[in-house]
Design a protein around this motif. Structure first.
Motif, PDB file in Angstrom:
ATOM      1  N   TYR A 265      31.512  40.083  78.866  1.00  0.00           N
ATOM      2  CA  TYR A 265      32.439  39.415  77.964  1.00  0.00           C
ATOM      3  C   TYR A 265      33.442  40.361  77.307  1.00  0.00           C
ATOM      4  O   TYR A 265      34.601  39.988  77.111  1.00  0.00           O
ATOM      5  CB  TYR A 265      31.654  38.650  76.898  1.00  0.00           C
ATOM      6  CG  TYR A 265      30.761  37.592  77.487  1.00  0.00           C
ATOM      7  CD1 TYR A 265      31.286  36.536  78.233  1.00  0.00           C
ATOM      8  CD2 TYR A 265      29.376  37.650  77.325  1.00  0.00           C
ATOM      9  CE1 TYR A 265      30.468  35.565  78.797  1.00  0.00           C
ATOM     10  CE2 TYR A 265      28.550  36.685  77.877  1.00  0.00           C
ATOM     11  CZ  TYR A 265      29.096  35.647  78.615  1.00  0.00           C
ATOM     12  OH  TYR A 265      28.286  34.692  79.158  1.00  0.00           O
ATOM     13  N   ARG A 266      33.024  41.561  76.969  1.00  0.00           N
ATOM     14  CA  ARG A 266      33.996  42.483  76.351  1.00  0.00           C
ATOM     15  C   ARG A 266      35.066  42.899  77.346  1.00  0.00           C
ATOM     16  O   ARG A 266      36.245  43.033  77.000  1.00  0.00           O
ATOM     17  CB  ARG A 266      33.279  43.699  75.757  1.00  0.00           C
ATOM     18  CG  ARG A 266      32.381  43.336  74.593  1.00  0.00           C
ATOM     19  CD  ARG A 266      32.019  44.500  73.710  1.00  0.00           C
ATOM     20  NE  ARG A 266      31.153  44.045  72.620  1.00  0.00           N
ATOM     21  CZ  ARG A 266      31.584  43.441  71.519  1.00  0.00           C
ATOM     22  NH1 ARG A 266      32.878  43.248  71.330  1.00  0.00           N
ATOM     23  NH2 ARG A 266      30.727  43.069  70.581  1.00  0.00           N
ATOM     24  N   LEU A 302      30.663  35.990  73.747  1.00  0.00           N
ATOM     25  CA  LEU A 302      30.105  36.975  72.809  1.00  0.00           C
ATOM     26  C   LEU A 302      29.505  36.309  71.569  1.00  0.00           C
ATOM     27  O   LEU A 302      28.924  36.990  70.722  1.00  0.00           O
ATOM     28  CB  LEU A 302      31.189  37.963  72.372  1.00  0.00           C
ATOM     29  CG  LEU A 302      31.634  38.965  73.439  1.00  0.00           C
ATOM     30  CD1 LEU A 302      32.909  39.672  73.008  1.00  0.00           C
ATOM     31  CD2 LEU A 302      30.520  39.981  73.711  1.00  0.00           C
TER      32      LEU A 302
END
Length: 447
Positions: A265-266, A302
């Motif tokens: 996700y990052r 996240l």
């Protein structure tokens, strides 16, 4: 080939008047938006109509043209009656080895060129076979020191359009291997041949990059993430070398989507934000809206609800500014249904299942039927959200609608979503609607 006996469409040319093909294409896109249609019309399409290569438009274009010129018929616009095209398409469809049923409009011509009659013929042969259409193995690689020009560039650009059209209609699973060959040929041209002029080189780089993204998406949707990542990286490198911000933004959009699907996700946030930086000079609010939705989906993964809602608000604001003539051609899929579907994915990731189902339901209701693959996706997404929300009867009904479309669509991603729905519904198998869905899915070999 139709082009060998094409008769120029002088009536359509007269209707264009003093506008350039690009200006007229922009007018067609504006007219389409007025009636809720989505067409990827450009100067090349107008040229194909005027040359007579397109003898009868598909139904979406027909509605747009009749809206633009009220009171005129297709014959008044210089087109051939649809039944004549139907006859030709039917003969092509009768070939025994053709894997897809050919239909009776401009899409039929694309499908016919893409799949022909040989079981070994592929999109590569159709899109890069200039003149005749050889099988894949006989497509000659360009010789070192040779030159490429307009014909080769147009072949690559056509391959991109064909892949997108076929994916909209049939999904990715049956297309990925077939689509890889024109991509290899495009990059071979760049690596070994000399462009006729700099503008030709620029178009070939852009076309090869877009082709890499199209093939990468087919890999992504058919459950081959490593292949997809490689193709997206190839497209991004091409964009950086060429200084092509539009291609760079597209590559980052796809990269963000893939990273989110894989739980990175990052990385997905960073890619979406990089895409927005690349897109800022392109004067396309819709492109920025899509990239903001990519960012929102990553924040949702996240678990950052505040950041997700901020990105969603930005996406809606940008979307509300409307479509533009500067929107990239590849974004023809991005209308209100996709906006709703991507927001539904955000709420799913945040565990707000009822809200997710509300948006997924809107996406399915708004989608036009010729986007078969996305329609199947939206119903599958709705089924999963409803199952999580314990609305089991509605979930089963949405699952049935997705199964209705899977006879035509081949998408590993959609099948995985229905597998998840079935897993969630199995504890409720004593409910008649649920039992009917689970039994039908098993009978279709989807278990």
């Amino acid at each position: 080939m139709a082009s060998s006996r094409a008769v120029p469409n002088l009536a359509f040319r007269r209707l264009r008047g003093r506008r350039s093909p690009a200006e007229f294409a922009a007018a067609v896109r504006r007219a389409a938006r007025e009636i809720g249609e989505q067409v990827a019309c450009d100067a090349r399409y107008i040229g194909r109509v005027e040359s007579g290569e397109i003898r009868c438009p598909n139904y979406a274009y027909e509605r747009v043209f009749l809206h633009m010129f009220p009171g005129l018929t297709l014959a008044d616009l210089g087109f051939v009656a649809r039944e004549h095209v139907r006859g030709r398409a039917a003969r092509a469809a009768a070939a025994p080895a053709a894997p897809i049923t050919i239909r009776n409009d401009e899409e039929s011509d694309v499908l016919r060129r893409a799949f022909m009659t040989s079981g070994t013929a592929t999109v590569a042969a159709a899109s890069l076979g200039l003149g005749g259409v050889p099988a894949v193995g006989s497509v000659p690689a360009p010789r070192k020191g040779s030159t490429f020009g307009e014909a080769e560039v147009e072949a690559v650009e056509d391959a991109v359009r064909q892949i997108r059209l076929l994916d909209d209609r049939y999904g990715a699973d049956g297309l990925y291997r077939r689509a890889a060959e024109p991509l290899r040929t495009a990059y071979t041209l760049l690596d070994t041949a000399t462009p006729a002029r700099q503008s030709t080189a620029d178009r070939m780089q852009a076309g090869a990059g877009e082709l890499a993204l199209s093939v990468g998406w087919l890999a992504h949707d058919s459950g081959r993430p490593e292949d997809a990542r490689s193709h997206y990286a190839e497209a991004l490198a091409t964009a950086r070398v060429a200084g092509d911000q539009a291609l760079e933004a597209h590559a980052f959009s796809n990269t963000s989507f893939l990273a989110r699907d894989e739980g990175r996700y990052r990385e997905a946030v960073r890619a979406a934000q990089a895409g927005q930086r690349a897109a800022r000079r392109l004067s396309s609010p819709r492109l920025l809206s899509l990239l903001s939705l990519r960012e929102a989906g990553a924040w949702a993964g996240l678990g950052d609800r505040a950041a997700c809602e901020e990105a969603l608000g930005r996406a809606h604001t940008l979307f509300g500014r409307g479509a533009s003539d500067t929107d990239p051609e590849w974004m023809s899929f991005f209308g209100e249904p996709e906006l709703e579907a991507l927001e539904a994915q955000c709420w799913s990731a945040l565990g707000d299942w009822s809200r997710a189902a509300r948006h997924a339901r809107r996406a399915a209701a708004l989608q036009k039927p010729h986007f078969t693959r996305n329609l199947a996706l939206y119903h599958a997404q709705l089924a999963t959200d409803l199952a999580h929300a314990d609305a089991v009867d509605e979930a089963a009904a949405a699952g049935h609608r997705a199964l209705d479309l899977l006879g035509e669509v081949r998408s590993t991603r959609i099948r995985a979503m229905l597998t998840d729905t079935a897993r969630l519904l199995t504890p409720r198998h004593s409910t008649p609607t649920v039992a009917a869905f689970l039994d039908r899915r098993a009978a279709l070999g989807e278990a």
